[in-house]
Design an enzyme around this catalytic site. Structure first.
Site, PDB file in Angstrom:
ATOM      1  N   ASP A  84       0.955  -1.155   0.183  1.00  0.00           N
ATOM      2  CA  ASP A  84       0.088   0.102  -0.024  1.00  0.00           C
ATOM      3  C   ASP A  84       0.729   1.287  -0.107  1.00  0.00           C
ATOM      4  O   ASP A  84       1.307   1.693   0.937  1.00  0.00           O
ATOM      5  CB  ASP A  84      -0.870   0.069   1.191  1.00  0.00           C
ATOM      6  CG  ASP A  84      -1.943  -1.283   0.967  1.00  0.00           C
ATOM      7  OD1 ASP A  84      -2.678  -0.834   0.334  1.00  0.00           O
ATOM      8  OD2 ASP A  84      -1.798  -2.059   1.955  1.00  0.00           O
ATOM      9  N   ASP A 101     -10.322  -5.773  -0.360  1.00  0.00           N
ATOM     10  CA  ASP A 101      -9.131  -5.296   0.501  1.00  0.00           C
ATOM     11  C   ASP A 101      -9.579  -4.553   1.570  1.00  0.00           C
ATOM     12  O   ASP A 101     -10.570  -3.718   1.632  1.00  0.00           O
ATOM     13  CB  ASP A 101      -8.392  -4.333  -0.586  1.00  0.00           C
ATOM     14  CG  ASP A 101      -7.151  -3.986   0.321  1.00  0.00           C
ATOM     15  OD1 ASP A 101      -6.820  -4.403   1.205  1.00  0.00           O
ATOM     16  OD2 ASP A 101      -6.407  -2.866  -0.175  1.00  0.00           O
TER      17      ASP A 101
HETATM   18  C1  DX5 Z   1      -6.214  -0.231   3.428  1.00  0.00           C
HETATM   19  C2  DX5 Z   1      -5.088  -1.013   2.614  1.00  0.00           C
HETATM   20  C3  DX5 Z   1      -5.338  -2.565   3.010  1.00  0.00           C
HETATM   21  C4  DX5 Z   1      -4.793  -2.709   4.353  1.00  0.00           C
HETATM   22  C5  DX5 Z   1      -5.535  -3.954   4.797  1.00  0.00           C
HETATM   23  O1  DX5 Z   1      -6.272   0.942   2.889  1.00  0.00           O
HETATM   24  O2  DX5 Z   1      -5.497  -0.943   1.411  1.00  0.00           O
HETATM   25  O3  DX5 Z   1      -4.658  -2.979   1.931  1.00  0.00           O
HETATM   26  O4  DX5 Z   1      -3.773  -2.731   4.697  1.00  0.00           O
HETATM   27  O5  DX5 Z   1      -5.357  -4.383   6.040  1.00  0.00           O
HETATM   28  P1  DX5 Z   1      -6.484  -4.995   6.789  1.00  0.00           P
HETATM   29  O6  DX5 Z   1      -6.415  -6.481   6.471  1.00  0.00           O
HETATM   30  O7  DX5 Z   1      -5.773  -5.119   8.194  1.00  0.00           O
HETATM   31  O8  DX5 Z   1      -7.751  -4.257   6.762  1.00  0.00           O
HETATM   32 ZN    ZN Z   2      -4.512  -2.045  -0.114  1.00  0.00          ZN
END
Ligand code: DX5
Ligand code: ZN
Length: 212
Positions: free
Chosen positions: A33, A170
């Site tokens: 990310d 996601d």
């Molecule tokens: C949120 C990100 C995700 C996040 C997912 O903006 O795009 O990829 O890191 O993390 P979790 O699974 O903890 O929600």
């Molecule tokens: Zn993401």
């Protein structure tokens, strides 16, 4: 179902070791990310992290660009990622971005939050649609209400239009909701805290595989 591990919530000191463990547990890929502190309030890391990890791991990488003007990073990322997701509202010309990403030999993905409309032309040309199930930028949030309906609607739209893009999800993805997400139409699951939250990624990955 393909499972991608998001490393956003992992500390830099333990990142490589945890990623190696995830790879041993046959993770399908890693999700990075990249946030610029403008499109989302927080600042994460840049393409340098993918470059430095690329030679140490075998699984595919995907870059989720939560940045304004994402086209600034495509050339630099082409050596170290298989897929790029960008947010269309942050781009000057989403169609030009898809073409550019394809011309560099990568899969093009569009990331969408709740209220963003995507044109038919984009849907016809994109390889993967990434539905954000939380507010973009931060790990560890819970999946928003209405997420399953959003996945189901996108799947129905794709099938009615006879298009081929994959559906990825996601944010807030956990072993506890994985089966529902897949049943609604998700083909790629991206999970951060659902995998790395308990410090034993291999157990979590196994749990995902069991429930789906
Ligand atoms: C949120 C990100 C995700 C996040 C997912 O903006 O795009 O990829 O890191 O993390 P979790 O699974 O903890 O929600
Ligand atoms: Zn993401």
């Amino acid at each position: 179902m393909k499972l991608y591990a998001s490393i956003l919530g992992v500390g830099i000191g333990e990142m490589h070791e945890l990623m190696l463990e995830a790879e041993k547990a046959r993770i399908d890929g890693f999700h990075f990310d990249i946030s610029d502190g403008c499109f989302t309030p927080n600042l994460t890391f840049g393409p340098w992290l993918l470059r430095s990890m690329r030679n140490m791991l075998l699984a595919p990488f995907e870059a989720h660009l939560m940045t304004n003007n994402p086209e600034r990073y495509y050339d630099e990322l082409s050596c170290c990622t298989e897929t790029i997701y960008f947010h269309p509202e942050a781009s000057v010309s989403p169609m030009r971005d898809i073409n550019k990403i394809h011309s560099l030999g990568m899969e093009a993905g569009i990331a969408i939050t709740n209220d963003v409309h995507v044109s038919t032309k984009l849907l016809e040309n994109v390889d993967v649609m990434l539905l954000l199930l939380v507010k973009p930028g931060f790990p560890g949030q819970s999946m928003q209400q209405g997420s399953l309906e959003r996945i189901d609607m996108l799947r129905e739209m794709r099938d009615n239009m006879k298009l081929n893009f994959e559906i990825a999800v996601d944010g807030g993805v956990k072993p506890e909701n994985a089966a529902l997400l897949v049943h609604a139409g998700a083909q790629r699951l991206v999970s951060g805290s659902g995998i790395f939250g308990n410090k034993k990624p291999s157990d979590s990955i196994m749990k995902f595989r069991e429930v789906v």
